[in-house]
Design a protein around this motif. Structure first.
Motif, short mmCIF file in Angstrom:
data_model
loop_
_atom_site.label_atom_id
_atom_site.label_comp_id
_atom_site.label_asym_id
_atom_site.label_seq_id
_atom_site.Cartn_x
_atom_site.Cartn_y
_atom_site.Cartn_z
N LEU A 103 -5.49 -0.40 -8.92
CA LEU A 103 -4.87 0.57 -8.14
C LEU A 103 -5.27 -0.78 -6.60
O LEU A 103 -3.79 -0.57 -5.99
N VAL A 134 -4.20 8.27 -9.50
CA VAL A 134 -2.66 7.76 -9.63
C VAL A 134 -1.45 7.65 -8.57
O VAL A 134 -0.71 7.04 -8.21
N GLN A 137 -1.00 7.69 -5.28
CA GLN A 137 -1.09 6.49 -5.39
C GLN A 137 0.34 5.44 -4.99
O GLN A 137 1.07 5.66 -4.08
#
Length: 159
Positions: A103, A134, A137
């Protein structure tokens, strides 16, 4: 009651029957989050840079992956995104299942101007390791690249 060798042996035998509990500091996640906290609670960029450069060169038993992650976050926090990418890339290669590193790498790629690389990585992560982190983002990146409708569809899962 006196402590005889037999009583000590009995106690040791009982302790040996319990399952071993993994210490939190044996996990890479622990070390990565520790460095993340160090960077985001620190305010002096030169001090952090010196700390990481010194400790990466001479780790004295510290987790080198975590130190490099902290160094990359320090660079990122100072808008040195390409340098952060260069530090994170080998970490991601050597720790391909470490979501925290992936990330950070995707975010650094995007901030350094590599939207394609960042989106490719986030698409892969979304398909193979779907999680709240996840999804959030990835949705943010989709919005920043003008794909708000796709982000909205993704986020509706969490209503």
């Amino acid at each position: 009651h006196p402590l005889t060798p037999e009583r000590i042996a009995d106690a040791n035998a009982r302790v040996a029957q319990f399952p071993k509990i993994k210490s939190p500091d044996s996990s890479l996640d622990f070390w990565l989050i520790r460095e993340r906290l160090r960077v985001f609670t620190g305010s002096n960029f030169p001090t952090l840079l010196n700390y990481y450069r010194k400790n990466i060169a001479n780790p004295n038993g510290a987790n080198v992956t975590a130190l490099n992650y902290g160094y990359a976050l320090t660079l990122y926090s100072n808008n040195q995104f390409k340098d952060a990418v260069n530090v994170l890339q080998p970490l991601v290669r050597s720790n391909p299942n470490q979501l925290i590193l992936q990330l950070a790498f995707a975010d650094s790629l995007q901030k350094s101007g590599d939207n394609t690389g960042a989106m490719d990585l986030m698409t892969q992560l979304y398909q193979t390791k779907p999680s709240f982190a996840v999804t959030m983002q990835y949705a943010g990146m989709l919005i920043q690249t003008g794909q708000a409708k796709q982000a909205l569809q993704m986020l509706r899962r969490y209503q």
